[in-house]
Design an enzyme around this catalytic site. Structure first.
Site, PDB file in Angstrom:
ATOM      1  N   GLY A   1      12.108 -15.919  58.140  1.00  0.00           N
ATOM      2  CA  GLY A   1      11.298 -17.060  57.676  1.00  0.00           C
ATOM      3  C   GLY A   1       9.822 -16.778  57.862  1.00  0.00           C
TER       4      GLY A   1
ATOM      5  N   ARG B   1      15.375 -12.661  53.731  1.00  0.00           N
ATOM      6  CA  ARG B   1      16.440 -12.476  54.725  1.00  0.00           C
ATOM      7  C   ARG B   1      17.383 -11.469  54.076  1.00  0.00           C
ATOM      8  NH1 ARG B   1      15.353 -16.648  58.398  1.00  0.00           N
ATOM      9  NH2 ARG B   1      14.650 -18.596  57.456  1.00  0.00           N
TER      10      ARG B   1
ATOM     11  N   ASP C   1       9.675 -21.130  65.185  1.00  0.00           N
ATOM     12  CA  ASP C   1      10.654 -21.680  66.131  1.00  0.00           C
ATOM     13  C   ASP C   1      10.320 -21.425  67.605  1.00  0.00           C
ATOM     14  OD1 ASP C   1      12.064 -22.411  63.860  1.00  0.00           O
ATOM     15  OD2 ASP C   1      13.320 -20.615  63.903  1.00  0.00           O
TER      16      ASP C   1
ATOM     17  N   ASP D   1      11.338 -19.032  69.410  1.00  0.00           N
ATOM     18  CA  ASP D   1      12.611 -18.749  70.089  1.00  0.00           C
ATOM     19  C   ASP D   1      12.858 -17.250  70.282  1.00  0.00           C
ATOM     20  OD1 ASP D   1      12.938 -18.056  67.432  1.00  0.00           O
ATOM     21  OD2 ASP D   1      14.903 -18.992  67.199  1.00  0.00           O
TER      22      ASP D   1
ATOM     23  N   ARG E   1       6.334 -24.996  57.821  1.00  0.00           N
ATOM     24  CA  ARG E   1       6.165 -23.540  57.727  1.00  0.00           C
ATOM     25  C   ARG E   1       4.875 -23.130  57.018  1.00  0.00           C
ATOM     26  NH1 ARG E   1      11.805 -21.377  57.017  1.00  0.00           N
ATOM     27  NH2 ARG E   1      11.111 -20.222  55.193  1.00  0.00           N
TER      28      ARG E   1
HETATM   29  O1  F6P Z   1      13.286 -19.743  61.444  1.00  0.00           O
HETATM   30  C1  F6P Z   1      12.399 -20.571  60.788  1.00  0.00           C
HETATM   31  C2  F6P Z   1      13.128 -21.710  60.118  1.00  0.00           C
HETATM   32  O2  F6P Z   1      12.179 -22.523  59.440  1.00  0.00           O
HETATM   33  C3  F6P Z   1      13.982 -22.575  61.042  1.00  0.00           C
HETATM   34  O3  F6P Z   1      13.213 -23.500  61.755  1.00  0.00           O
HETATM   35  C4  F6P Z   1      14.945 -23.200  60.068  1.00  0.00           C
HETATM   36  O4  F6P Z   1      16.141 -23.539  60.710  1.00  0.00           O
HETATM   37  C5  F6P Z   1      15.138 -22.102  59.057  1.00  0.00           C
HETATM   38  O5  F6P Z   1      14.040 -21.217  59.175  1.00  0.00           O
HETATM   39  C6  F6P Z   1      15.204 -22.571  57.635  1.00  0.00           C
HETATM   40  O6  F6P Z   1      15.522 -21.460  56.854  1.00  0.00           O
HETATM   41  P1  F6P Z   1      15.367 -21.398  55.270  1.00  0.00           P
HETATM   42  O7  F6P Z   1      13.915 -21.196  54.971  1.00  0.00           O
HETATM   43  O8  F6P Z   1      16.176 -20.212  54.903  1.00  0.00           O
HETATM   44  O9  F6P Z   1      15.840 -22.690  54.725  1.00  0.00           O
END
Ligand code: F6P
Length: 323
Positions: A12, A73, A128, A130, A253
């Protein structure tokens, strides 16, 4: 002779990734290296979406959200074939080392390339917060500030109508964004995966707040616990608790990175290139007690979550000051 360094962003996107790319490119060129941008993360690496970068390619970049290298991803990178294609492309372009900006999935990719003899350094970039091996990740501060701005606005309307709001914030399985925005916005309740919650207590707290003259109730819910609507349905099981739900989602984001994220990104990018010059590989950069550090990626990945426990401390602080 200088190095030939590849740089990619993966997973992400996070505000501040651009500032990190800029720091890597400028520091490397300053030190006599050549730098290659890789678009769309590991997928672009396997497909050979690679171009040489000059210092002006990263002009006017620090203030921009997102990532100029794009991201993806790419679970196929866990397979041997994905890695074989990537190594083939690195060899074809004469790239001897790689800076990977992303989350723990990106780190796993970097560790497996390091095991195959490619020099790699990871930079933690995700909203995140994390990622092990660091107290803070690039993008976390901006995401919190973006969420806070929205929560403050919701608070105005919540107060006007004496309403209860459930606000779902991101964070994957971590409660960091929820804790920071919960304290920052003066929320009545914070619900995170790291701490158990009890619906009876939550309802009792809302009622107690009303008795004490509170005009609204704001519940910040980390997405890792459950969805906002699911939580509101549970509240509805108690008579009269028609909570409004707001899912902040991907707005968290985007946007221009905060000063904190821009500076952190510059520090991390600079350190990553320094580490490559020192011959380090399979390591990640981080911040601990305001010092920029490096840790073996495999060691970091084996440790649990990020390298500090202050989220739970903050959570406990909130429960004593939010009544
Ligand atoms: O890892 C960043 C994040 O925004 C998380 O907070 C969330 O769970 C996920 O990515 C959402 O992913 P996507 O952009 O694939 O919907």
């Amino acid at each position: 002779m200088g190095k030939r360094i590849g740089v990619l962003t993966s997973g992400g996107d996070a505000p501040g990734m651009n500032a990190a790319i800029r720091a890597v490119v400028r520091k490397a060129i300053h030190d006599g290296d050549e730098v290659f941008g890789i678009r769309y993360g590991y997928r672009g690496l396997a497909e050979g979406d690679i171009f040489q970068m000059a210092e002006r390619d990263v002009s006017d970049l620090t203030a921009r959200g997102g990532t100029m290298l794009y991201t993806a991803r790419y679970p196929e990178f866990q397979d041997e074939e994905g890695r074989r294609l990537a190594i083939e492309q690195l060899k074809k372009h004469g790239i001897d080392s790689l800076v990977v900006i992303g989350g723990d999935g990106s780190y796993r990719g970097a560790a497996s390339l390091a095991a195959e003899g490619i020099q790699t350094v990871g930079i933690p970039g995700t909203i995140d917060n994390d990622i092990p091996g660091t107290e803070y990740t690039i993008g976390f501060d901006t995401a919190c500030n973006t969420a806070l701005e929205a929560i403050d606005k919701i608070r105005d309307t919540a107060t006007s109508h004496l309403r209860t709001f459930v606000i779902e914030v991101m964070g994957r399985n971590a409660g960091d964004i929820a804790v920071w925005t919960g304290i920052g916005s003066g929320a009545e309740q914070i619900i995170i995966p790291e701490a158990e919650f009890n619906m009876d207590e939550i309802v009792a707290n809302i009622e107690e707040g009303q008795r004490r003259g509170k005009k609204h109730s704001i519940i910040i819910l980390a997405e890792g616990v459950m969805e906002g609507h699911e939580f509101a349905d549970k509240l509805y099981e108690y008579d009269d608790y028609h909570a409004r739900v707001t899912v902040l989602g991907h707005v968290q984001r985007g946007g221009a990175p905060t000063a904190r994220d821009r500076v952190l990104a510059a520090q991390f990018g600079f350190k990553a290139v320094e580490l490559l010059h020192e011959g380090a590989s399979g390591v990640c950069v981080g911040i601990s007690g305001e010092k920029i550090i490096s840790t073996d990626i495999n060691e970091a990945l084996q440790s649990k979550g990020h390298s500090h426990t202050s989220q739970v401390d903050l959570y406990n602080i909130n429960s004593e000051i939010s009544f």
